[in-house]
Design an enzyme around this catalytic site. Structure first.
Site, PDB file in Angstrom:
ATOM      1  N   VAL A   1       0.605  -0.714  -0.057  1.00  8.15           N
ATOM      2  CA  VAL A   1       0.134   0.485  -0.056  1.00  8.15           C
ATOM      3  C   VAL A   1       1.034   1.205  -0.367  1.00  8.15           C
ATOM      4  O   VAL A   1      -0.196   2.477  -0.358  1.00  8.15           O
ATOM      5  CB  VAL A   1      -1.233  -0.067   1.053  1.00  8.15           C
ATOM      6  CG1 VAL A   1      -2.232  -1.104   0.561  1.00  8.15           C
ATOM      7  CG2 VAL A   1       0.237  -0.670   2.809  1.00  8.15           C
TER       8      VAL A   1
ATOM      9  N   ASN B   1      -7.380  -0.362   6.089  1.00  5.84           N
ATOM     10  CA  ASN B   1      -7.210  -1.193   6.999  1.00  5.84           C
ATOM     11  C   ASN B   1      -5.161  -2.015   7.606  1.00  5.84           C
ATOM     12  O   ASN B   1      -4.585  -1.305   8.521  1.00  5.84           O
ATOM     13  CB  ASN B   1      -8.085  -2.411   7.354  1.00  5.84           C
ATOM     14  CG  ASN B   1      -7.007  -3.579   8.514  1.00  5.84           C
ATOM     15  OD1 ASN B   1      -7.431  -3.276   9.375  1.00  5.84           O
ATOM     16  ND2 ASN B   1      -6.126  -4.610   8.512  1.00  5.84           N
TER      17      ASN B   1
ATOM     18  N   SER C   1      -6.815   4.862  15.594  1.00  6.17           N
ATOM     19  CA  SER C   1      -6.754   4.337  16.798  1.00  6.17           C
ATOM     20  C   SER C   1      -7.161   5.325  18.076  1.00  6.17           C
ATOM     21  O   SER C   1      -6.527   6.008  18.044  1.00  6.17           O
ATOM     22  CB  SER C   1      -5.420   3.353  17.193  1.00  6.17           C
ATOM     23  OG  SER C   1      -5.375   3.320  18.060  1.00  6.17           O
TER      24      SER C   1
ATOM     25  N   TYR D   1       3.805   5.976  15.963  1.00  6.18           N
ATOM     26  CA  TYR D   1       2.389   5.828  15.327  1.00  6.18           C
ATOM     27  C   TYR D   1       0.974   6.009  16.079  1.00  6.18           C
ATOM     28  O   TYR D   1       0.122   6.700  14.846  1.00  6.18           O
ATOM     29  CB  TYR D   1       2.488   4.284  16.432  1.00  6.18           C
ATOM     30  CG  TYR D   1       1.243   2.946  16.784  1.00  6.18           C
ATOM     31  CD1 TYR D   1       1.123   2.386  15.622  1.00  6.18           C
ATOM     32  CD2 TYR D   1      -0.045   2.666  16.948  1.00  6.18           C
ATOM     33  CE1 TYR D   1      -0.590   1.570  15.309  1.00  6.18           C
ATOM     34  CE2 TYR D   1      -1.401   2.124  17.151  1.00  6.18           C
ATOM     35  CZ  TYR D   1      -1.092   1.873  16.237  1.00  6.18           C
ATOM     36  OH  TYR D   1      -2.035   0.958  15.946  1.00  6.18           O
ATOM     37  N   ALA D   2       1.705   6.723  17.612  1.00  7.41           N
ATOM     38  CA  ALA D   2       0.397   7.600  17.414  1.00  7.41           C
ATOM     39  C   ALA D   2       0.181   9.097  17.067  1.00  7.41           C
ATOM     40  O   ALA D   2      -1.139   9.456  16.619  1.00  7.41           O
ATOM     41  CB  ALA D   2       0.577   8.412  19.386  1.00  7.41           C
ATOM     42  N   ALA D   3       1.561   9.709  16.438  1.00  5.65           N
ATOM     43  CA  ALA D   3       1.552  10.556  15.630  1.00  5.65           C
ATOM     44  C   ALA D   3       0.506  10.348  13.901  1.00  5.65           C
ATOM     45  O   ALA D   3       0.004  10.688  13.574  1.00  5.65           O
ATOM     46  CB  ALA D   3       2.870  10.831  14.995  1.00  5.65           C
TER      47      ALA D   3
ATOM     48  N   LYS E   1      -1.539   7.733  13.907  1.00  6.92           N
ATOM     49  CA  LYS E   1      -3.438   7.250  13.989  1.00  6.92           C
ATOM     50  C   LYS E   1      -3.675   8.499  14.000  1.00  6.92           C
ATOM     51  O   LYS E   1      -5.403   9.107  13.601  1.00  6.92           O
ATOM     52  CB  LYS E   1      -3.372   6.747  14.834  1.00  6.92           C
ATOM     53  CG  LYS E   1      -2.937   4.960  14.973  1.00  6.92           C
ATOM     54  CD  LYS E   1      -3.399   4.547  13.385  1.00  6.92           C
ATOM     55  CE  LYS E   1      -2.749   3.266  12.586  1.00  6.92           C
ATOM     56  NZ  LYS E   1      -3.181   2.606  11.815  1.00  6.92           N
TER      57      LYS E   1
ATOM     58  N   ILE F   1      -6.903  -4.632  21.019  1.00  5.33           N
ATOM     59  CA  ILE F   1      -7.651  -5.827  20.200  1.00  5.33           C
ATOM     60  C   ILE F   1      -5.760  -6.551  19.799  1.00  5.33           C
ATOM     61  O   ILE F   1      -5.216  -6.593  19.760  1.00  5.33           O
ATOM     62  CB  ILE F   1      -7.720  -5.234  19.087  1.00  5.33           C
ATOM     63  CG1 ILE F   1      -8.539  -4.240  18.898  1.00  5.33           C
ATOM     64  CG2 ILE F   1      -8.780  -6.794  18.318  1.00  5.33           C
ATOM     65  CD1 ILE F   1      -9.920  -4.411  19.995  1.00  5.33           C
TER      66      ILE F   1
HETATM   67  N1  LIG Z   1      -4.460  -5.095  17.298  1.00  9.37           N
HETATM   68  C1  LIG Z   1      -4.806  -3.913  17.892  1.00  9.37           C
HETATM   69  O1  LIG Z   1      -4.699  -3.376  19.423  1.00  9.37           O
HETATM   70  C2  LIG Z   1      -5.343  -2.415  17.120  1.00  9.37           C
HETATM   71  C3  LIG Z   1      -5.735  -1.225  17.976  1.00  9.37           C
HETATM   72  C4  LIG Z   1      -5.618  -0.031  16.906  1.00  9.37           C
HETATM   73  C5  LIG Z   1      -5.662   0.422  15.750  1.00  9.37           C
HETATM   74  N2  LIG Z   1      -5.148  -1.112  14.891  1.00  9.37           N
HETATM   75  C6  LIG Z   1      -4.966  -0.699  13.232  1.00  9.37           C
HETATM   76  O2  LIG Z   1      -5.651  -1.983  12.725  1.00  9.37           O
HETATM   77  C7  LIG Z   1      -5.154  -2.076  11.682  1.00  9.37           C
HETATM   78  C8  LIG Z   1      -4.709  -3.534  11.401  1.00  9.37           C
HETATM   79  O3  LIG Z   1      -4.004  -3.851  13.458  1.00  9.37           O
HETATM   80  P1  LIG Z   1      -3.780  -5.784  13.379  1.00  9.37           P
HETATM   81  O4  LIG Z   1      -4.457  -5.763  14.577  1.00  9.37           O
HETATM   82  O5  LIG Z   1      -4.803  -6.599  12.519  1.00  9.37           O
HETATM   83  O6  LIG Z   1      -2.506  -6.021  12.902  1.00  9.37           O
HETATM   84  P2  LIG Z   1      -2.162  -7.515  11.830  1.00  9.37           P
HETATM   85  O7  LIG Z   1      -0.674  -7.226  12.187  1.00  9.37           O
HETATM   86  O8  LIG Z   1      -2.995  -8.562  12.002  1.00  9.37           O
HETATM   87  O9  LIG Z   1      -3.053  -7.095  10.623  1.00  9.37           O
HETATM   88  C9  LIG Z   1      -1.771  -6.043   9.412  1.00  9.37           C
HETATM   89  C10 LIG Z   1      -1.675  -6.644   8.295  1.00  9.37           C
HETATM   90  O10 LIG Z   1      -1.791  -5.970   7.409  1.00  9.37           O
HETATM   91  C11 LIG Z   1      -0.546  -5.997   6.396  1.00  9.37           C
HETATM   92  N3  LIG Z   1       0.387  -5.040   6.159  1.00  9.37           N
HETATM   93  C12 LIG Z   1       1.396  -4.464   6.594  1.00  9.37           C
HETATM   94  N4  LIG Z   1       2.435  -3.806   6.115  1.00  9.37           N
HETATM   95  C13 LIG Z   1       1.030  -3.969   4.503  1.00  9.37           C
HETATM   96  C14 LIG Z   1       1.830  -2.764   3.383  1.00  9.37           C
HETATM   97  N5  LIG Z   1       2.687  -1.939   3.428  1.00  9.37           N
HETATM   98  N6  LIG Z   1       0.824  -3.208   2.156  1.00  9.37           N
HETATM   99  C15 LIG Z   1      -0.210  -3.976   2.571  1.00  9.37           C
HETATM  100  N7  LIG Z   1      -0.423  -5.199   3.428  1.00  9.37           N
HETATM  101  C16 LIG Z   1       0.201  -4.480   4.760  1.00  9.37           C
HETATM  102  C17 LIG Z   1       0.290  -7.460   7.339  1.00  9.37           C
HETATM  103  O11 LIG Z   1       1.223  -8.266   6.109  1.00  9.37           O
HETATM  104  C18 LIG Z   1      -0.652  -7.850   7.908  1.00  9.37           C
HETATM  105  O12 LIG Z   1      -0.982  -9.189   6.900  1.00  9.37           O
HETATM  106  C19 LIG Z   1      -3.691  -1.692  11.281  1.00  9.37           C
HETATM  107  O13 LIG Z   1      -3.704   0.036  10.871  1.00  9.37           O
HETATM  108  C20 LIG Z   1      -3.572  -1.565  13.340  1.00  9.37           C
HETATM  109  O14 LIG Z   1      -2.584   0.237  13.135  1.00  9.37           O
HETATM  110  C21 LIG Z   1      -5.068  -1.957  15.838  1.00  9.37           C
END
Ligand SMILES: NC(=O)c1ccc[n+]([C@@H]2O[C@H](COP(=O)([O-])OP(=O)(O)OC[C@H]3O[C@@H](n4cnc5c(N)ncnc54)[C@H](O)[C@@H]3O)[C@@H](O)[C@H]2O)c1
Length: 258
Positions: free
Chosen positions: A64, A90, A142, A155-157, A159, A188
């Site tokens: 992405v 996502n 987030s 990360y905070a910056a 989001k 999560i």
């Molecule tokens: N898990 C949490 O507590 C939490 C909380 C708030 C926000 N988020 C956000 O939710 C989103 C998903 O998080 P998650 O916990 O499911 O993470 P995860 O690591 O389980 O899944 C993220 C997926 O994104 C893919 N990815 C990473 N870089 C990529 C790129 N450049 N191009 C295409 N795909 C790419 C990875 O291969 C992975 O499969 C993220 O943006 C994360 O910041 C997560």
């Protein structure tokens, strides 16, 4: 009637965690899901799970952060379906560390994936949605965009930026009947968080127990908790949701636990 019947949904980072859960749920609700991820093996597994339960999905790989790859992905979707109803931005990575210890390269990586990774898919999908005069874009922010949390400066910056971007996008694209909203999850339990716990704490079990005490819910969220919120924003039931932050955080942002 399925809530996403006849809709084409593109979900980035759908090979794992929240993205995978959302892909399964969207497909269950009738959408044809384009599963994007950097990791082809994990993405193919998402497609397999969807097909196994009778849904429709295809995998299209793209980083992405790469404009050529994202443009090609969108062209491929256009050629196959000629529309995109839902874009769920996502994909994201974590960034850990206090500011003065973050290496510039590590900073740039987090900024790149988490912000450019929202900009590029949106940039290439929007002209199609504008032509259709419809669409729902869901950006992954987030609750850290709203609260201070230790050792998460980069990360905070990102989001916070995604939340600001969401609001500006909404103003610009409302005339085209395109809705743009943001999800603000708390902690999560996904591979993303499990990995962070493994690398940052001697005993991940103690870390999980302490994280749970931060939640008013007394437990961490699960990927499906966020997927359900994404489903709502994706569906026509959310037609009056515009430029909104939707919190799925077990009360962390607005509650005080003792
Ligand atoms: N898990 C949490 O507590 C939490 C909380 C708030 C926000 N988020 C956000 O939710 C989103 C998903 O998080 P998650 O916990 O499911 O993470 P995860 O690591 O389980 O899944 C993220 C997926 O994104 C893919 N990815 C990473 N870089 C990529 C790129 N450049 N191009 C295409 N795909 C790419 C990875 O291969 C992975 O499969 C993220 O943006 C994360 O910041 C997560």
């Amino acid at each position: 009637m399925a809530r996403l019947a006849n809709k084409i949904a593109l979900i980035t980072g759908a090979g794992s965690g929240i993205g995978q859960s959302s892909a399964l749920l969207f497909a269950k609700e009738g959408a044809t899901v384009v599963v994007n991820d950097l990791d082809a093996v994990k993405a193919e597994e998402t497609v397999r799970l969807i097909e196994q339960s009778g849904g429709e999905a295809i995998f299209i790989g793209a980083d992405v952060t790469n404009p050529e790859q994202v443009a090609e992905m969108v062209e491929a979707i256009k050629a196959r379906y000629n529309r995109i109803d839902i874009l769920f931005n996502n994909a994201g990575i974590s960034g850990v560390g206090v500011l003065h210890e973050i290496e510039p390269e590590a900073w740039d990586r987090v900024i790149n994936v988490n912000i450019r990774g929202v900009f590029l898919p949106s940039k290439y999908v929007l002209p199609l949605m504008m032509e259709q005069r419809s669409g729902s874009i869901i950006n992954m922010s987030s609750c850290i965009a709203e609260i201070g949390l230790a050792k998460r400066a980069s990360y905070a910056a990102t989001k916070g930026a995604v939340l600001a971007l969401t609001k500006s996008m909404q103003v610009d694209y409302a005339p085209y009947n395109i809705r743009v909203n943001a999800l603000l999850p708390g902690t999560i339990l996904t591979p993303f968080v499990e990995n962070y716990l493994r690398t940052s704490y001697d005993d991940p079990e103690i870390a999980i127990a302490s994280l749970k005490t931060r939640q008013l819910s007394g437990d961490l969220g699960r990927p499906d908790d966020v997927a359900q919120a994404a489903l709502f924003l994706a569906s026509d039931e959310a037609k009056f949701m515009m430029g909104s932050p939707l919190y799925i955080d077990g009360g962390v942002t607005f509650g005080k636990n003792a």
